[in-house]
Design a protein around this motif. Sequence first.
Motif, PDB file in Angstrom:
ATOM      1  N   LEU A 188       1.160  -0.994   0.059  1.00 16.99           N
ATOM      2  CA  LEU A 188       0.699  -0.070   0.149  1.00 16.99           C
ATOM      3  C   LEU A 188       0.915   1.308   0.084  1.00 16.99           C
ATOM      4  O   LEU A 188       1.870   1.457   0.248  1.00 16.99           O
ATOM      5  CB  LEU A 188      -0.684  -0.069   1.520  1.00 16.99           C
ATOM      6  CG  LEU A 188      -1.824  -1.333   1.292  1.00 16.99           C
ATOM      7  CD1 LEU A 188      -2.644  -1.580   2.764  1.00 16.99           C
ATOM      8  CD2 LEU A 188      -2.889  -0.967   0.301  1.00 16.99           C
ATOM      9  N   SER A 189       0.701   2.664  -1.042  1.00 20.38           N
ATOM     10  CA  SER A 189       0.387   3.296  -0.360  1.00 20.38           C
ATOM     11  C   SER A 189       0.849   4.040   0.643  1.00 20.38           C
ATOM     12  O   SER A 189      -0.347   3.625   1.463  1.00 20.38           O
ATOM     13  CB  SER A 189       0.950   4.021  -1.532  1.00 20.38           C
ATOM     14  OG  SER A 189      -0.870   4.672  -1.563  1.00 20.38           O
ATOM     15  N   PHE A 190       1.299   5.248   1.160  1.00 19.99           N
ATOM     16  CA  PHE A 190       0.850   5.621   2.231  1.00 19.99           C
ATOM     17  C   PHE A 190       0.034   6.332   1.885  1.00 19.99           C
ATOM     18  O   PHE A 190      -1.389   6.589   3.515  1.00 19.99           O
ATOM     19  CB  PHE A 190       1.846   7.311   2.451  1.00 19.99           C
ATOM     20  CG  PHE A 190       3.252   6.383   3.156  1.00 19.99           C
ATOM     21  CD1 PHE A 190       3.708   6.546   4.358  1.00 19.99           C
ATOM     22  CD2 PHE A 190       4.249   6.260   2.300  1.00 19.99           C
ATOM     23  CE1 PHE A 190       4.771   5.876   5.105  1.00 19.99           C
ATOM     24  CE2 PHE A 190       5.377   5.493   2.707  1.00 19.99           C
ATOM     25  CZ  PHE A 190       5.850   5.451   4.594  1.00 19.99           C
ATOM     26  N   SER A 234       8.993   3.473  -1.344  1.00 19.47           N
ATOM     27  CA  SER A 234       8.984   4.664  -2.048  1.00 19.47           C
ATOM     28  C   SER A 234       8.055   5.754  -2.290  1.00 19.47           C
ATOM     29  O   SER A 234       8.732   6.194  -3.102  1.00 19.47           O
ATOM     30  CB  SER A 234       8.867   3.767  -3.756  1.00 19.47           C
ATOM     31  OG  SER A 234       7.946   3.210  -4.210  1.00 19.47           O
ATOM     32  N   THR A 235       6.521   5.843  -2.079  1.00 18.99           N
ATOM     33  CA  THR A 235       5.562   6.633  -1.959  1.00 18.99           C
ATOM     34  C   THR A 235       5.611   7.193  -0.980  1.00 18.99           C
ATOM     35  O   THR A 235       6.844   7.464  -0.422  1.00 18.99           O
ATOM     36  CB  THR A 235       4.762   5.963  -1.735  1.00 18.99           C
ATOM     37  OG1 THR A 235       4.456   4.926  -0.698  1.00 18.99           O
ATOM     38  CG2 THR A 235       4.041   4.929  -2.680  1.00 18.99           C
ATOM     39  N   ASP A 236       4.993   8.444  -1.427  1.00 18.88           N
ATOM     40  CA  ASP A 236       5.466   9.960  -0.819  1.00 18.88           C
ATOM     41  C   ASP A 236       5.280   9.807   0.885  1.00 18.88           C
ATOM     42  O   ASP A 236       3.856   8.858   0.796  1.00 18.88           O
ATOM     43  CB  ASP A 236       4.753  11.139  -1.195  1.00 18.88           C
ATOM     44  CG  ASP A 236       5.381  11.811  -2.942  1.00 18.88           C
ATOM     45  OD1 ASP A 236       6.350  11.745  -3.016  1.00 18.88           O
ATOM     46  OD2 ASP A 236       4.187  12.318  -2.747  1.00 18.88           O
ATOM     47  N   ASN A 237       6.003   9.638   1.264  1.00 14.97           N
ATOM     48  CA  ASN A 237       5.353   9.452   2.788  1.00 14.97           C
ATOM     49  C   ASN A 237       4.871  10.171   4.276  1.00 14.97           C
ATOM     50  O   ASN A 237       5.228  11.533   3.847  1.00 14.97           O
ATOM     51  CB  ASN A 237       7.336   8.779   4.070  1.00 14.97           C
ATOM     52  CG  ASN A 237       8.117  10.125   3.230  1.00 14.97           C
ATOM     53  OD1 ASN A 237       7.899  10.843   2.793  1.00 14.97           O
ATOM     54  ND2 ASN A 237       9.364   9.360   3.518  1.00 14.97           N
ATOM     55  N   GLN A 238       4.144  10.122   4.599  1.00 17.20           N
ATOM     56  CA  GLN A 238       3.561  10.646   5.889  1.00 17.20           C
ATOM     57  C   GLN A 238       3.162  10.659   7.082  1.00 17.20           C
ATOM     58  O   GLN A 238       3.256   8.849   7.604  1.00 17.20           O
ATOM     59  CB  GLN A 238       1.793  11.591   4.881  1.00 17.20           C
ATOM     60  CG  GLN A 238       1.636   9.991   4.701  1.00 17.20           C
ATOM     61  CD  GLN A 238       0.462  10.325   4.050  1.00 17.20           C
ATOM     62  OE1 GLN A 238       0.629  10.553   2.668  1.00 17.20           O
ATOM     63  NE2 GLN A 238      -0.824  10.851   4.467  1.00 17.20           N
ATOM     64  N   SER A 239       2.949  11.302   8.133  1.00 12.24           N
ATOM     65  CA  SER A 239       2.805  10.999   9.867  1.00 12.24           C
ATOM     66  C   SER A 239       0.744   9.829   9.313  1.00 12.24           C
ATOM     67  O   SER A 239       0.342  10.769   8.464  1.00 12.24           O
ATOM     68  CB  SER A 239       2.288  11.574  10.633  1.00 12.24           C
ATOM     69  OG  SER A 239       2.582  11.001  11.835  1.00 12.24           O
TER      70      SER A 239
END
Length: 357
Positions: A114-116, A141-146
């Motif tokens: 899954l992506s973030f 590899s996707t845009d990481n986020q909290s």
Amino acid sequence: MALRSSCRFSDLPSDVLFSILQFLPTEDGLALSSTSFDIRMALYPFLFSEVWVRSQSGASQALDKAVESGNLALLNAIRKLNAAYYDGESCLAITRFISGAPHLQRICFYSSPLSFKQLEAIITLLKVTQLQELVVELDTSTDNQSITGLPHLKHLEIRFEPDVDERTASTFNPDDFLWPFINPSIDMLEFLSLQFSQNAQGVDISRLAPAVRLRTFHLQSNRDDSNMISVLPSVLPDLKDLALRINVNDPPVYRNSYVASFAQFRNLEKLTLNLDLDRVANDPPKPNNIAFCTRSLRRRMPYTDNLFAACKALKHINWFINDEHKIIVCHQFWIVETPAGRVVETDWWRPSYVSQE
């Protein structure tokens, strides 16, 4: 002459009916469910308490139709959902449907990174449930986020997938993601498994100290985290099941000093390690090689005896041996209680050999 009254199987009291149906094999239950509507409704909790949905099967379409047609009996029956081989968007669609199941306790996405953003959307949908178990794979590899996690989790497994382009350094920091995700349920967690595929990724284990109910901790990493062996007993002293597969490509050497650290776990019953005793003896792992399997088994015997002697609650020890990411050997030792005391046993007659063919 009085007429004999007819009595149907489905007329039995519900508690008696449930007591009978729960022992039916699945095949027999499916056959019986076609006999009447009442029987089918009574069988739902046994036939559909755990559902597997695979992308190549028709189960997902059947689940969609059940939800669309308002089959609340089916949704009420589902306790566990396992989805495999899906892309992230399909996982999100499945979650949107299954979040209506009022008794949902476990959801697992296998081989479905899954992506973030997809994980955040899934968590938002699941916040209306009382979900207790979650298994996910995260594409780092996707845009990481909290992401703020769920508050009632008792069982959490996360696999962190590597970057698509391994030549590019990862910007993902596991600590930045993991603790906001875990903290809402950290005092409820009983089982935690973390698997890192990317080199140099790991977490600050000391931050697990508030997880006072944690009894099972599994960690796989591609960096040398052997220093945590001396830290873990003070952070998680009540562990019963500990698995450490660290720096799997080139595992650190097992040291006698680790015995004192493991002995500090008061209730440790199962220990799984991949620490090296073969490369350091100039005998590197050899797949599909019975002679190596036998030598590596003998090599671990004295160290196993020392661990069992020091850890009084310990009952099982597994030694994993890897070759290029694959487990080629798993040596298993266990304790048998006898009138003379604790005896260590293993399969002498059957080497703990794992074929990769």
